[in-house]
Design a protein around this motif. Structure first.
Motif, PDB file in Angstrom:
ATOM      1  N   THR A   1       1.882  -5.062   5.560  1.00 42.26           N
ATOM      2  CA  THR A   1       0.923  -4.935   4.464  1.00 42.26           C
ATOM      3  C   THR A   1      -0.394  -4.345   4.953  1.00 42.26           C
ATOM      4  N   ARG A   2      -1.034  -3.589   4.091  1.00 41.77           N
ATOM      5  CA  ARG A   2      -2.384  -3.080   4.356  1.00 41.77           C
ATOM      6  C   ARG A   2      -3.407  -3.792   3.477  1.00 41.77           C
ATOM      7  N   GLY A   3      -2.960  -4.840   2.816  1.00 38.86           N
ATOM      8  CA  GLY A   3      -3.863  -5.622   1.990  1.00 38.86           C
ATOM      9  C   GLY A   3      -4.136  -5.032   0.625  1.00 38.86           C
ATOM     10  N   SER A   4      -3.302  -4.083   0.200  1.00 39.07           N
ATOM     11  CA  SER A   4      -3.501  -3.438  -1.094  1.00 39.07           C
ATOM     12  C   SER A   4      -2.631  -4.106  -2.160  1.00 39.07           C
ATOM     13  N   SER A   5      -3.084  -4.010  -3.386  1.00 35.89           N
ATOM     14  CA  SER A   5      -2.283  -4.519  -4.501  1.00 35.89           C
ATOM     15  C   SER A   5      -1.409  -3.435  -5.116  1.00 35.89           C
ATOM     16  N   SER A   6      -1.518  -2.182  -4.603  1.00 37.29           N
ATOM     17  CA  SER A   6      -0.757  -1.091  -5.212  1.00 37.29           C
ATOM     18  C   SER A   6      -0.077  -0.160  -4.207  1.00 37.29           C
TER      19      SER A   6
END
Length: 352
Positions: free
Chosen positions: A223-228
């Motif tokens: 994950t890169r911490g994005s919601s999309s």
């Protein structure tokens, strides 16, 4: 020890490594006896570093050479030059995690002596030789994105440009651009077979213009911490004249990213090469919920629809079928098997 087929010159180690042996292995092209070398960080082998063991092998060696690597962490770039084929690096631990080859270079990082590494030059392990096998170990690039602020943070763990290369039960760890499936030119076909292995990353972390079969094992998206948008598994640059790019066969796709936030891939056109028409097939793959419903996307102004992207017979929460997900037909799929990808013109078949 001397035989008619090979000469091994052994000399005693330094006082700081009592009991260790430094070796120079000279192999004639007509030699027939295989050679084994041991690497151990604690000095109990023939060499303390993997690169020193590789350097000891004469160019154009005519026999297989196995380098057994005892458990430990080996920091530093490892390069298998094109002049040293038929080489096996074998981790001697009980699991792939017990032997770790690691370095931390990134594309935009300044090299000693000036200039930057560049993407392909940032690798921790370079496999430039044909007929190389690497098994039961970990290869990693531990460049810390959070601790740096570079314009180019691509950090390759493994760069393979040799032909008939096999990775067996290995772990390949990085973030952006983890595994480069390379080829020295657009017309050169280079084949990589990865079996029962694990690779992880986030952005374009399996990329290049070479041909690869990734059979079984796991591809893990970080994950890169994005919601999309949490990245892209692949960025294939397969030349239009090469029918075969990347095949994922019986593989499992996992992630710690939120659902529907990771792309299967996008088309890479190096230097704007219009003939780079990436070919990627996910076949019989188990896809986690992190895969987007629209899993292919454009790159650098090039549409994913001009590439050769497809899926066939995949399962799992991420294996949705819709208009944005081209499905290969059953009749066409008979042409896209692991043996077809790897056969080339010499009939290579490492599958077992």
């Amino acid at each position: 020890m001397m035989t008619s087929s090979s000469v091994l010159r052994w000399c005693s180690g330094t006082a700081a490594a009592v009991g260790a042996l430094a070796a120079t292995v000279v192999l004639t092209p007509s030699a027939s006896a295989a050679v084994t070398i041991t690497v151990a960080a604690d000095g109990s082998g023939n060499f303390r570093s993997v690169q020193a063991a590789i350097d000891s092998i004469a160019a154009n060696n005519g026999v297989p050479v196995t380098i057994n690597i005892k458990p430990g962490t080996y920091r530093g770039v490892v390069t298998i030059p094109a002049t040293k084929p038929h080489l096996t690096l074998a981790g001697a631990g009980g699991t792939a995690g017990q032997v770790v080859i690691v370095e931390g270079h990134a594309s935009g990082q300044t090299k000693p002596g000036g200039g930057t590494y560049g993407t392909s030059g940032s690798a921790s392990v370079f496999v430039n030789a044909n007929d190389t096998t690497i098994r039961n170990l970990t290869m990693a690039n531990d460049f810390n994105e959070g601790a740096n602020n570079l314009d180019a943070e691509q950090a390759v763990a493994v760069n393979t440009s040799g032909d008939r290369v096999q990775l067996d039960n290995v772990r390949i760890l990085g973030n952006q651009d983890t595994l480069l499936v390379n080829a020295p030119s657009t017309s050169a076909v280079r084949r990589l077979y990865v079996r029962n292995s694990y690779v992880e990353g986030d952005v374009d972390f399996i990329f290049g213009r070479g041909t690869m079969v990734f059979q079984n094992g796991t591809v893990h998206s970080l994950t890169r911490g994005s919601s999309s948008n949490n990245g892209y598994l692949t960025a294939a640059a397969t030349d239009i004249n090469n029918k075969f790019g990347f095949l994922f066969w019986g593989t499992t796709l996992t992630s710690n990213a939120p659902a529907k936030t990771v792309y299967l891939g996008r088309p890479w056109h190096p230097s704007g090469d219009v003939n780079a028409r990436g070919q990627v097939l996910y076949r019989g793959v188990t896809m986690g919920a992190h895969i987007r419903n629209d899993p292919w996307t454009d790159m650098s102004g090039f549409s994913w629809k001009t590439a050769r992207f497809a899926e066939y017979s995949s399962t799992g929460a991420g294996a949705v079928i819709n208009a944005n997900r081209p499905q290969m037909s059953a009749s066409t799929a008979t042409q896209y098997t692991p043996t077809a990808y790897l056969a080339g013109t010499d009939g290579w078949n490492p599958i077992r």
